[in-house]
Design an enzyme around this catalytic site. Structure first.
Site, short mmCIF file in Angstrom:
data_model
loop_
_atom_site.label_atom_id
_atom_site.label_comp_id
_atom_site.label_asym_id
_atom_site.label_seq_id
_atom_site.Cartn_x
_atom_site.Cartn_y
_atom_site.Cartn_z
N ASP A 41 2.35 3.18 56.86
CA ASP A 41 2.05 3.89 58.11
C ASP A 41 0.82 4.80 57.97
O ASP A 41 0.77 5.64 57.07
CB ASP A 41 3.21 4.80 58.51
N GLU A 71 10.14 3.44 66.91
CA GLU A 71 9.49 4.23 65.87
C GLU A 71 8.05 4.59 66.25
O GLU A 71 7.41 3.92 67.04
CB GLU A 71 9.44 3.41 64.57
C1 FRU Z 1 7.75 2.79 60.08
C2 FRU Z 1 8.66 3.76 59.38
C3 FRU Z 1 8.59 5.12 60.02
C4 FRU Z 1 8.94 6.04 58.89
C5 FRU Z 1 8.35 5.33 57.70
C6 FRU Z 1 9.16 5.47 56.45
O1 FRU Z 1 7.16 1.86 59.24
O2 FRU Z 1 9.98 3.29 59.37
O3 FRU Z 1 9.46 5.25 61.12
O4 FRU Z 1 8.39 7.31 59.12
O5 FRU Z 1 8.25 3.96 58.03
O6 FRU Z 1 8.58 4.76 55.39
#
Ligand code: FRU
Ligand code: FRU
Length: 490
Positions: free
Chosen positions: A76, A336
């Site tokens: 991310d 998300e």
């Molecule tokens: C999306 C996610 C986010 C979280 C992160 C954890 O890829 O699931 O929601 O903050 O990855 O690795």
């Protein structure tokens, strides 16, 4: 809206705006989400994409370059933003924040070891190296800073998850992110539920001819913990989702700062809480299901929402929850990295989700989903034929999903090619590579995918295949808007 033969009609949504503090939550209904399967080609053969090309990210090749030069896993990512979500450069540099982890870990073990790292590169460069030309700057926070907020220091793992970064007053940075403590037994089960909190920390950004660095981030402000009234807690469900803060200002409500984030509807796990409104079928629709029928399949274990909060102070350390702006009860369990994107007077809520988090009876690809309305709280219209699907990875809904570590032999090789899409100014979309390939030949990612571009027009959101090469732009390309440069060149 007309129904596709064999499928229900999508729910009618007005896009009407409500006050941010109103108790109105738009519903992404089962009738809406079933439009995704309605547009999937039932004749698509093994390893073909069954979804319409205009909503599918072009296929990413397997021989991708690594933006970190093999230093860290990257997933991310986001850049500097100002209150209007523009992406300024700083003293001639572009800066990117990413979740990073040690490459000695397996890629699927990254989540409990994630830290915020950063990269920089010169802005306004015509030709860049294939991997984007980034320099890895290291971790953002001092050692131990993000763990200090937890009263119970007996955690087994403590990690930093997604968020967003705002730049203020020249070089002041506020990072909004998710601090997470896990309390696990040796066998991976929970000794007590994990504890995700929305946290803000302030620092300073510096740059000279040689690069970019940051100071500060010692004080960590615990902004919000799930309340159990609007947003599900660990007591209600040990598998709850509460993370990914994104802040912005709304021109319609000047002087206020808002935040969207990922949550779940605040019911106890397993409670049969879905309603006929969550189903969203028109009276007499021959393809309708009752809420009880959906819940008899187990759909009520998937209860995502997108949260809203408003800041109470100028330092943006204190916040008040408002009711969620979107729920996906009996539709999907995870919405998300939500973001608000304003274009042509319309408010787009973009959020990412996984194929594997859909509720029983609903299917759709990994990707970014969009909802459009007249304000930050609206009766949001799901984009693209009422479905919500904005940009999916290539997928074949006629075959099981498999997993990123064990792809299904019949799946399209791009099924897990990209995730965590983030929509940038001018419709550019960045994402990270998870897995490319099928069961007999696949590679794991851990770096950013090629940037692609969406044409966003009303409730139509389509891939711009004239961008880059057949729709694929440069690898790891997160450009700043040069018009928004802060601080001049060094
Ligand atoms: C999306 C996610 C986010 C979280 C992160 C954890 O890829 O699931 O929601 O903050 O990855 O690795
Ligand atoms: C830039 C720099 C950065 C480093 C910082 C240390 O001149 O060398 O690379 O992070 O200064 O103060």
């Amino acid at each position: 809206p007309e129904a596709i033969p064999g499928f229900p009609a999508p729910t009618v949504h007005t896009q009407e705006a409500y006050a941010p503090e109103d108790d109105f939550t738009a519903k992404w209904t089962r009738a809406d989400a079933r439009q995704i399967k309605a547009m999937s080609d039932p004749a698509a053969a093994s390893r073909e994409n069954s979804m319409p090309d205009e909503y599918t990210m072009p296929t990413v090749p397997q021989d991708f370059p690594d933006m970190s030069n093999e230093q860290v896993w990257v997933w991310d990512s986001w850049t500097l933003t100002d209150g209007s979500s523009a992406q300024p450069s700083f003293k001639g540099w572009e800066v990117v924040f990413s979740l990073v982890a040690d490459r000695k870990l397996g890629f699927d073990d990254r989540h409990t070891y994630a830290k915020l790292g950063y990269f920089f590169r010169k802005a306004d460069v015509a030709e860049r190296p294939e991997n984007g030309g980034w320099t890895y700057g290291g971790l953002v926070f001092p050692e131990g800073a993000s763990g200090a907020i937890f009263e119970d220091q007996s955690f087994s793992h403590q990690t930093e998850w997604s968020g967003s970064t705002r730049i203020f007053d020249g070089n002041k940075l506020r990072i909004f992110y998710t601090a997470v403590a896990f309390y696990r037994n040796e066998d991976g089960s929970n000794r007590k539920p994990y504890d995700p909190r929305l946290v803000q920390s302030e620092g300073r950004l510096f740059a000279d001819d040689n690069g970019v660095w940051m100071t500060g981030f010692r004080d960590q402000h615990d902004m919000l913990q799930a309340d159990g009234e609007y947003y599900q807690t660990g007591e209600q469900n040990e598998f709850f989702n509460f993370r990914d803060p994104f802040t912005f200002e709304d021109p319609t409500h000047p002087g206020k700062t808002f935040m969207v984030f990922e949550g779940n509807s605040a019911f106890a796990r397993g409670e049969r809480a879905c309603t006929e409104e969550d189903m969203g079928y028109a009276p007499g629709d021959p393809h309708a299901e009752t809420a009880d029928e959906a819940m008899d399949m187990g759909a009520h274990f998937q209860m995502a929402n997108v949260g809203l909060a408003v800041a109470d102070n100028a330092a943006l350390t204190e916040w008040t929850f408002l009711p969620p702006i979107l729920s996906a009860n009996c539709v999907n369990d995870q919405t998300e990295r939500p973001q608000i994107y304003i274009k042509d007077g319309k408010y787009y809520l973009f959020t990412i989700t996984h194929r594997g988090t859909y509720a029983a009876g609903i299917d759709g690809p990994e990707g970014v989903y969009g909802f459009v309305g007249n304000g930050i709280r609206s009766d949001f219209q799901p984009v693209n034929r009422g479905s919500g699907l904005a940009l999916g990875s290539p997928a074949n809904l006629n075959f099981p999903a498999g997993t990123p570590f064990a792809p299904n032999p019949d799946q399209h090789p791009g099924q897990f090619q990209a995730y965590s899409h983030y929509v940038m100014p001018d419709g550019l979309v960045q994402s990270f590579i998870d897995t490319i390939g099928t069961s007999d030949d696949f590679v794991r990612g851990g770096t950013l995918a090629p940037t692609v571009r969406l044409d966003i027009e009303g409730d139509d959101v389509t891939v711009d295949r004239s961008y880059g090469t057949n729709g694929l732009g440069q690898w790891a390309d997160i450009p700043s808007g040069y018009a928004h440069e802060i601080g001049g060149t060094p």
